[in-house]
Design a protein around this motif. Structure first.
Motif, PDB file in Angstrom:
ATOM      1  N   HIS A  61       0.841  -1.201   0.000  1.00  0.00           N
ATOM      2  CA  HIS A  61       0.000   0.000   0.000  1.00  0.00           C
ATOM      3  C   HIS A  61       0.869   1.241   0.000  1.00  0.00           C
ATOM      4  O   HIS A  61       2.084   1.160   0.156  1.00  0.00           O
ATOM      5  N   ALA A  62       0.222   2.403  -0.150  1.00  0.00           N
ATOM      6  CA  ALA A  62       0.951   3.629  -0.501  1.00  0.00           C
ATOM      7  C   ALA A  62       1.462   4.436   0.688  1.00  0.00           C
ATOM      8  O   ALA A  62       1.867   5.582   0.518  1.00  0.00           O
ATOM      9  N   HIS A  63       1.457   3.887   1.897  1.00  0.00           N
ATOM     10  CA  HIS A  63       2.072   4.623   3.002  1.00  0.00           C
ATOM     11  C   HIS A  63       3.591   4.661   2.828  1.00  0.00           C
ATOM     12  O   HIS A  63       4.199   3.696   2.368  1.00  0.00           O
ATOM     13  N   GLN A  85      -1.695  -2.500  -6.421  1.00  0.00           N
ATOM     14  CA  GLN A  85      -3.127  -2.419  -6.689  1.00  0.00           C
ATOM     15  C   GLN A  85      -3.419  -1.079  -7.390  1.00  0.00           C
ATOM     16  O   GLN A  85      -2.691  -0.106  -7.209  1.00  0.00           O
ATOM     17  N   ARG A  86      -4.506  -1.014  -8.164  1.00  0.00           N
ATOM     18  CA  ARG A  86      -4.776   0.166  -9.003  1.00  0.00           C
ATOM     19  C   ARG A  86      -4.785   1.480  -8.230  1.00  0.00           C
ATOM     20  O   ARG A  86      -4.168   2.464  -8.650  1.00  0.00           O
ATOM     21  N   ALA A  87      -5.525   1.527  -7.103  1.00  0.00           N
ATOM     22  CA  ALA A  87      -5.604   2.789  -6.352  1.00  0.00           C
ATOM     23  C   ALA A  87      -4.246   3.107  -5.725  1.00  0.00           C
ATOM     24  O   ALA A  87      -3.838   4.277  -5.658  1.00  0.00           O
ATOM     25  N   THR A  88      -3.531   2.073  -5.295  1.00  0.00           N
ATOM     26  CA  THR A  88      -2.176   2.273  -4.755  1.00  0.00           C
ATOM     27  C   THR A  88      -1.288   2.910  -5.821  1.00  0.00           C
ATOM     28  O   THR A  88      -0.514   3.831  -5.538  1.00  0.00           O
ATOM     29  N   GLY A 164      -6.830   1.086  -1.593  1.00  0.00           N
ATOM     30  CA  GLY A 164      -5.857   0.311  -2.367  1.00  0.00           C
ATOM     31  C   GLY A 164      -4.993  -0.619  -1.536  1.00  0.00           C
ATOM     32  O   GLY A 164      -4.211  -1.401  -2.078  1.00  0.00           O
ATOM     33  N   SER A 165      -5.109  -0.559  -0.216  1.00  0.00           N
ATOM     34  CA  SER A 165      -4.229  -1.379   0.627  1.00  0.00           C
ATOM     35  C   SER A 165      -4.502  -2.858   0.398  1.00  0.00           C
ATOM     36  O   SER A 165      -5.645  -3.269   0.250  1.00  0.00           O
ATOM     37  N   SER A 166      -3.424  -3.637   0.369  1.00  0.00           N
ATOM     38  CA  SER A 166      -3.556  -5.024  -0.067  1.00  0.00           C
ATOM     39  C   SER A 166      -2.873  -6.021   0.843  1.00  0.00           C
ATOM     40  O   SER A 166      -1.804  -5.755   1.393  1.00  0.00           O
ATOM     41  N   SER A 180       0.349  -9.973   4.997  1.00  0.00           N
ATOM     42  CA  SER A 180      -0.876  -9.221   5.352  1.00  0.00           C
ATOM     43  C   SER A 180      -0.822  -7.754   4.935  1.00  0.00           C
ATOM     44  O   SER A 180      -1.859  -7.109   4.820  1.00  0.00           O
ATOM     45  N   GLY A 181       0.404  -7.202   4.673  1.00  0.00           N
ATOM     46  CA  GLY A 181       0.497  -5.741   4.564  1.00  0.00           C
ATOM     47  C   GLY A 181       0.010  -5.159   5.880  1.00  0.00           C
ATOM     48  O   GLY A 181       0.131  -5.806   6.925  1.00  0.00           O
ATOM     49  N   ASP A 182      -0.555  -3.969   5.856  1.00  0.00           N
ATOM     50  CA  ASP A 182      -1.183  -3.414   7.068  1.00  0.00           C
ATOM     51  C   ASP A 182      -2.672  -3.726   7.000  1.00  0.00           C
ATOM     52  O   ASP A 182      -3.313  -3.443   5.988  1.00  0.00           O
ATOM     53  N   LEU A 183      -3.213  -4.296   8.076  1.00  0.00           N
ATOM     54  CA  LEU A 183      -4.624  -4.682   8.095  1.00  0.00           C
ATOM     55  C   LEU A 183      -5.452  -3.601   8.785  1.00  0.00           C
ATOM     56  O   LEU A 183      -5.074  -3.123   9.856  1.00  0.00           O
ATOM     57  N   GLY A 184      -6.564  -3.251   8.169  1.00  0.00           N
ATOM     58  CA  GLY A 184      -7.461  -2.272   8.795  1.00  0.00           C
ATOM     59  C   GLY A 184      -8.328  -2.936   9.842  1.00  0.00           C
ATOM     60  O   GLY A 184      -8.449  -4.157   9.883  1.00  0.00           O
TER      61      GLY A 184
END
Ligand SMILES: [Zn+2]
Length: 457
Positions: A61-63, A85-88, A164-166, A180-184
């Motif tokens: 993701h974009a962080h 991912q597209r939004a990322t 976009g987070s994945s 997991s990346g970062d999970l919300g």
């Protein structure tokens, strides 16, 4: 399949892991370390691998703590493709160009103080490096399995953390890795809940809040409404320090959702951040990623990103003009910890006013102005001058973008049978507590990985 841990292994920032499989080397994330001066200085140091030897880069993701060193990777010889991912892929240039301009102005400031004969300080990377990196990006939709190299497939699943987070799935050598990346947390406004994944041989899971559970979000929102009511009665402005992606958009969502209950039309709302404004545009292009609640808020009037009393200010002049407003303004501006950015001149203007309110909606790191205000300082120093604090300061917890211990346990609980687990992206205290819980419930060995460690799937 082997995973080499290089960053966010025993800390929260600097996410970076190398997967070796099918005779290839793939990097997961290439993040900046953030925090102390020493940590930040380490970003300019060498990578713990040869950048040119990597075949591909996958972004969760974009962080900035997941993408902040990508331009440097290209500058140092990486020639593979980048998958996001597209939004990322749309958020990345916004975040990285901002990061490059910070690096360029830091270097310029350091060079002004430089003595004769000392070497010129170079920025970590430049805007040109960012543009070169962006040419390598391949945008991939969620839930689509793609072959990125011979023998290596990947898929992105929604992680519900920012747009976009994945969660990243990787198939190679007959094994499956899940990162997991970062999970919300469940119930994050606008976004869907993190997607459950059911099978893996090895899981890398974040553990930022592995040792605690968040305050109830619904209570938090009631509290926010109450603060706004109080601030209106006191007749001052409301300052909300917030980072550009996620929290800023979430605040606008709550303002729209409670438009009538909170009598929002009486306020002037300023999103005083050019970057947050650009991020709003990306969110606006991706309604297909919103959850059902968000879609119903967007169907109502007003649209959160087009509130009739919302002004998104871009130029410095527009931002300064807000200083003329003495009451009835809600000002959302960065940085989220009041450690820099436009929020500082609004604080200078308003901290001495009795009716003014400052609302912190995120974590305040040690040593930041935000932390000093939250801790109740009566005087604070901004840009070399002291300011008296007569404004009311509030901390609204419970708006975290990360899953808490309960959420992390639930997400791992979907795997059957239970795969080997490595905890990343967490301080030791948090991941030890989480590892203890998981060990007790599922009887699996949990690895608390450190930089330089290798695990085999
Ligand atoms: Zn993140």
């Amino acid at each position: 399949m082997r995973v080499h841990f290089h960053g966010a292994a025993g800390e929260v920032t600097g996410s970076m892991h190398v997967v070796e499989a099918a005779g290839r080397r793939v990097l997961l994330d290439c993040g900046l370390r953030q925090g102390s001066q020493e940590m930040e200085a380490s970003n300019a140091g060498p990578f713990p691998f040869d950048a040119a030897s990597l075949d591909a880069l996958i972004i969760s993701h974009a962080h900035i703590d997941h993408i902040g060193r990508v331009p440097l990777l290209i500058a140092r010889g990486f020639r593979g493709a980048i998958y996001a991912q597209r939004a990322t892929a749309e958020l990345m240039p916004i975040m990285l160009l901002d990061s490059a301009s910070l690096a360029e102005s830091d270097a310029a400031r350091a060079n002004r103080k430089r003595r004769d004969g000392e070497p010129e300080i170079q920025p970590l990377y430049t805007k040109e490096d960012v543009l070169a990196a962006m040419e390598r990006v391949n945008a991939v939709p969620y839930d689509s399995r793609e072959t990125i190299l011979e023998g290596i497939d990947i898929a992105f699943r929604d992680a519900g953390h920012i747009l976009g987070s994945s969660i990243v799935e990787v198939w190679a050598d007959g094994k499956k890795l899940v990162f997991s990346g970062d999970l919300g947390p469940k119930g994050t406004p606008i976004l869907r809940d993190p997607a459950p994944v059911r099978d893996a041989d090895l899981v890398l899971m974040e553990s930022t809040y592995g040792d605690r559970n968040h305050k109830d979000r619904a209570e938090t929102i009631i509290e926010l409404g109450r603060i706004l009511e109080e601030a209106w009665r006191d007749g001052g402005n409301v300052m909300i320090p917030a980072f550009a992606v996620g929290r800023s958009q979430e605040l606008l969502y709550w303002f729209a959702k409670f438009w009538n209950e909170w009598n929002m039309s009486r306020w002037q709302v300023f999103l005083d951040s050019p970057m947050a404004g650009k991020v709003v545009q990306v969110y606006s292009r991706h309604h297909e990623l919103f959850d059902d609640d968000a879609l119903s808020v967007w169907r109502g009037t007003p649209n959160p990103f087009a509130l009739p009393n919302l002004r998104m200010t871009t130029s410095a002049e527009e931002s300064m003009a807000i200083n003329q407003v003495e009451r009835g303004a809600i000002i959302i501006a960065g940085s989220g910890m009041a450690s820099g950015g436009r929020i500082l001149h609004h604080l200078k203007q308003n901290l001495g006013r009795r009716g003014a309110h400052v609302v912190f909606v995120g974590y305040q790191g040690n040593g930041t102005l935000g932390r000093r205000l939250v801790d109740g300082a009566k005087w604070v120093r901004i840009h070399g001058r002291d300011y008296r604090v007569d404004a009311s300061v509030h901390t609204v917890g419970g708006l975290s973008a990360h899953a808490d211990q309960r959420g992390l346990l639930e997400w791992y609980g979907h795997f059957e049978p239970k795969p080997a687990l490595a905890l990343v992206h967490g301080e030791d205290k948090a991941r030890e507590a989480l590892a203890g819980e998981i060990g007790e419930r599922h009887g699996v060995e949990v690895a608390l990985v450190r930089p330089g460690m290798v695990l085999q799937a």
